[in-house]
Write an enzyme that holds these catalytic residues in place. Structure first.
Site, mmCIF file in Angstrom:
data_model
loop_
_atom_site.group_PDB
_atom_site.id
_atom_site.type_symbol
_atom_site.label_atom_id
_atom_site.label_comp_id
_atom_site.label_asym_id
_atom_site.label_seq_id
_atom_site.Cartn_x
_atom_site.Cartn_y
_atom_site.Cartn_z
ATOM 1 N N GLU A 62 -32.052 -46.946 21.091
ATOM 2 C CA GLU A 62 -33.185 -47.705 21.617
ATOM 3 C C GLU A 62 -32.791 -49.148 21.919
ATOM 4 O OE1 GLU A 62 -34.856 -45.020 18.284
ATOM 5 O OE2 GLU A 62 -32.952 -45.926 18.871
ATOM 6 N N CYS A 97 -35.297 -49.974 14.664
ATOM 7 C CA CYS A 97 -35.569 -49.765 16.091
ATOM 8 C C CYS A 97 -37.063 -49.800 16.382
ATOM 9 C CB CYS A 97 -34.979 -48.424 16.537
ATOM 10 S SG CYS A 97 -33.172 -48.416 16.522
#
Length: 360
Positions: A62, A97
């Site tokens: 990500e 993330c």
């Protein structure tokens, strides 16, 4: 999601972290051009950024995708992130993330597999609490297949175990005089080295280490050391000589002084080992099978008949055919003159053996 899977496969199969891919789509993403664009292609999709995890200590998928978007000078606020594994929610060698996606202004996150790791899971809940729409379970079966050994190892709290057997057609690993090189073909040996380069640890017993003096390295087709070298693990109480091939270049040498397979796996789990390849000898392989700690068997079979000599597998305690350890073939691969049969443990239902699947 299929495109994210393809990105994830670029990451290493070995190591403590999973392979993950991420694709960030524009808020009003659309498919450009032909409606019959190939599945998994990013060429015809309005993508703001894409990334994958390159291994422990590097940015997660990500974060890599967000960085790609920033480098391209695009705004991801209101965008959709398509991720193969639930965004992590903890701080390790990198930050969470989930928080990175929130701070970037991502409005929607689509996930294939929820994270089974209790240390890292919770990202979906954190995202929802911040007002981000989260969809999970998209192509989940394919996602779990991609995660492979990592997914099973994390769920079970122990390394995934593959047993490797290499034998003649009549199940021998050496001739009566002890000679054994080479029963299998060069093609089989190259394939075995490819497998070595994908696992975290190679495991043998002290008997094999003392008798064969193996190097336990992963090598390229050219015979050079592969970039990734797994741990070299010797199981048993006997001391190893100071001068042997296990002391040469390769992975770290670890001796686990026990005969209990569960203790071996516990010691390797502490080291964040996810995938173990048990290579020998027949007594150690039998011990893992008797303990019910085998997830996969790779049997390389050469069209050679010896008629005498040591067997590929030790005593399993089977005294009658009904007690046989029955496996379910998953793949059969021709390797030169040899055949590789990849099998998994099964459960017997109505006299038939069916593959045992990890729960979703």
């Amino acid at each position: 999601m299929t495109a994210a899977f393809e990105l994830a496969r670029r990451g290493p199969a070995h190591g403590p972290n999973p392979r993950v891919g991420c694709v960030i789509l524009a808020p009003e993403h659309h498919v450009r051009g032909r409606s019959h664009a190939p599945a998994g292609s990013l060429d015809d999709i309005d993508v703001l950024g894409a990334g994958w995890h390159r291994g422990a200590g590097t940015p997660h998928a990500e974060v890599a995708a967000l960085a790609a978007a920033r480098a391209a000078g695009v705004d991801v606020r209101g965008a959709t992130a398509v991720v193969t594994l639930e965004p992590c929610d903890h701080t390790g060698r990198t930050g969470p993330c989930s928080q990175a996606l929130i701070e970037a202004g991502i409005a929607r996150v689509v996930v294939a597999v929820e994270d089974p790791n209790p240390v890292a899971s919770g990202g979906a809940a954190t995202l929802r609490a911040a007002g981000v729409e989260v969809v999970t379970g998209v192509l989940a079966d394919e996602g779990r297949a991609l995660l492979g050994a990592w997914y099973v190892a994390v769920r079970r709290g122990r390394p995934f175990v593959t047993i490797k057997l290499a034998s003649s057609l009549d199940g021998r690993v050496a001739a009566a005089d002890g000679t054994s090189r080479w029963i299998t073909s060069p093609e089989s040996r190259r394939h075995a080295h490819t497998l070595r380069a994908e696992v975290d640890a190679l495991v043998v017993g002290t008997g094999t280490a003392l008798a064969d003096d193996p190097s336990l390295t992963a090598r390229t087709p050219a015979g050079e050391l592969a970039e990734h070298q797994p741990l070299r693990v010797v199981v048993g109480y006997r001391d190893l000589p100071d001068v042997n091939r296990l002391q040469t270049a390769g992975g770290e040498l670890v001796q686990v002084r026990t005969h209990a397979p569960a203790e071996v796996l516990a010691a390797l789990h502490v080291r964040e080992v996810r995938h173990v390849l048990v290579e020998g000898g027949p007594t150690l392989a039998a011990a893992f099978l008797r303990a019910g700690l085998v997830d996969e068997v790779h049997a390389y079979v050469a069209p050679v008949l010896l008629g005498a000599g040591p067997h590929a597998l030790g005593d399993l305690g089977v005294s009658t055919i009904s007690g046989a350890v029955r496996l379910v073939p998953r793949d059969v691969l021709r390797l030169g003159p040899d055949v590789l049969v990849v099998s998994v443990p099964g459960t017997t239902v109505g006299g038939q053996s069916t593959a045992r699947h990890e729960e979703s």
